[in-house]
Design an enzyme around this catalytic site. Structure first.
Site, short mmCIF file in Angstrom:
data_model
loop_
_atom_site.label_atom_id
_atom_site.label_comp_id
_atom_site.label_asym_id
_atom_site.label_seq_id
_atom_site.Cartn_x
_atom_site.Cartn_y
_atom_site.Cartn_z
N HIS A 9 -1.45 0.24 -10.28
CA HIS A 9 -2.09 -0.54 -9.22
C HIS A 9 -2.81 -1.75 -9.80
O HIS A 9 -4.03 -1.93 -9.63
CB HIS A 9 -3.07 0.33 -8.41
CG HIS A 9 -3.41 -0.27 -7.07
ND1 HIS A 9 -3.90 0.48 -6.02
CD2 HIS A 9 -3.35 -1.54 -6.60
CE1 HIS A 9 -4.12 -0.31 -4.97
NE2 HIS A 9 -3.80 -1.54 -5.31
N GLU B 297 -3.77 8.02 -5.72
CA GLU B 297 -3.93 7.45 -7.06
C GLU B 297 -5.39 7.47 -7.51
O GLU B 297 -6.29 7.40 -6.68
CB GLU B 297 -3.40 6.00 -7.07
CG GLU B 297 -4.13 5.06 -6.13
CD GLU B 297 -3.49 3.68 -6.06
OE1 GLU B 297 -4.27 2.71 -6.11
OE2 GLU B 297 -2.26 3.55 -5.95
N ARG C 44 0.85 -1.18 0.00
CA ARG C 44 0.00 0.00 0.00
C ARG C 44 0.89 1.23 0.00
O ARG C 44 2.00 1.23 0.54
CB ARG C 44 -0.90 0.01 1.23
CG ARG C 44 -1.76 -1.22 1.39
CD ARG C 44 -2.80 -1.36 0.32
NE ARG C 44 -3.95 -0.51 0.59
CZ ARG C 44 -5.06 -0.54 -0.13
NH1 ARG C 44 -5.14 -1.34 -1.18
NH2 ARG C 44 -6.06 0.24 0.16
#
Length: 323
Positions: free
Chosen positions: A289, A271, A242
């Site tokens: 991601h 993000e 993370r």
């Protein structure tokens, strides 16, 4: 009546926080009465209207569920997270109200580990730049591509030896890397690898530092200035956990100043609107991601989200509970 014979009136009402692939949207809508939060123009008004009827929340790891969202759903019983990370869910609010929380571990572990190792290989060997070297004619015009660094035989550190960290280390073993790890304690299943309790000491002895920690208040910015400085001008940081586990400001400064060699990153603060300073760097590999982004894994994640919801409303044990 719905197509499957279940009355719309008897279906539990679900608040869907973010979109899912179509293969998940269709069965989710068949099983539940779904309220699409992400489509609402006025989200506060939408929550005020549908919140009292909502019994479950289907969300994604990076979206979570805030205290305001939870409190707006006065009859909320369960939150099912699409993803392994649940730090964006207000767990304190859930504990106060006796709300169950689930996630989707295990099904994404190997894909995340694969991408972490792939990023290490790609960045170390300069594969993105090398492809451009071929395509833009530089190979023919300028000759051989500048030399990069080997992977095999070097030293890797894994910060957090949970499910994903363990799979990363297993893969690194195949490259004859010297492996060490940090965690809250030594792991009995990792006796072949060196245990180093201090993340700074782990970084200092590592050429590649993989961040594979679960995110929590305790791990926020655990990779800060000291760890980054210890990794040094020849080191590579790889984050498949993370964004909150890394101090981004310290990371950007070190990358810009070349006091850190390079970084391969799949997650970012804020993000997808990442800090534009990342885009100006030539010593980073940036990914959107998508460590769990395979068709097989995403289908399994969606199924597990629905299985957890279905189990709760059927009064059965939750397959993968967090709370």
């Amino acid at each position: 009546m719905s197509r499957d014979g279940v009355s719309e009136l008897t279906k539990p009402h679900i608040l869907q926080v973010g979109p899912y692939p179509e293969w998940d949207e269709v069965p989710l809508n068949e099983a539940f009465t779904v309220h699409r939060y992400f489509d609402a123009a006025d989200k506060a008004r939408f929550l005020a209207e549908v919140g009292p009827s909502v019994k479950g929340i289907a969300t994604r790891g990076e979206l979570g569920a805030t205290r305001a969202m939870i409190e707006a759903c006065s009859g909320l019983e369960v939150i099912s997270v699409y993803g392994v990370g649940f730090d964006a869910v207000d767990l304190a609010a859930c504990r106060e109200r006796g709300i169950r929380v689930t996630n989707t571990p295990d099904v994404l572990t190997n894909d995340v580990a694969d991408l972490g190792v792939a990023m290490m290989l790609c960045l170390s060997r300069g594969m993105i730049g090398a492809e451009s070297w071929v395509k833009d004619g530089s190979w023919a015009a300028k000759g051989l591509y500048p030399l990069k660094r080997r992977v095999w035989g070097r030293r890797a550190g894994v910060l957090g030896l949970g499910r994903i960290g363990y799979e990363v280390a297993k893969r690194l073993k195949g490259f004859d890397l010297e492996i060490a790890y940090s965690d809250v304690e030594a792991k009995p299943y990792a006796s072949e690898w060196e245990y180093i309790a201090d993340p700074v000491a782990l970084a200092e002895r590592s050429d590649f530092l993989f961040v594979t920690l679960a995110a929590s208040v305790a791990t926020r910015h655990i990779v800060g200035r000291e760890v980054i400085a210890a990794l040094g001008a020849e080191g590579m940081l790889i984050n498949i956990s993370r964004a909150s586990n890394i101090d981004e400001e310290a990371l950007l400064e070190a990358l810009e100043n070349r006091t850190l060699g390079s970084a391969a990153l799949d997650v970012f603060e804020g993000e997808p609107a990442l800090n534009p300073r990342f885009l100006a760097l030539d010593n980073v590999l940036l990914q959107p991601h998508h460590a769990s982004g395979t068709i097989e894994t995403r289908k399994a994640m969606g199924q597990l989200v629905r299985d957890n919801l279905a189990a709760h409303f059927a009064g059965k044990p939750l397959p993968t509970p967090v709370l």
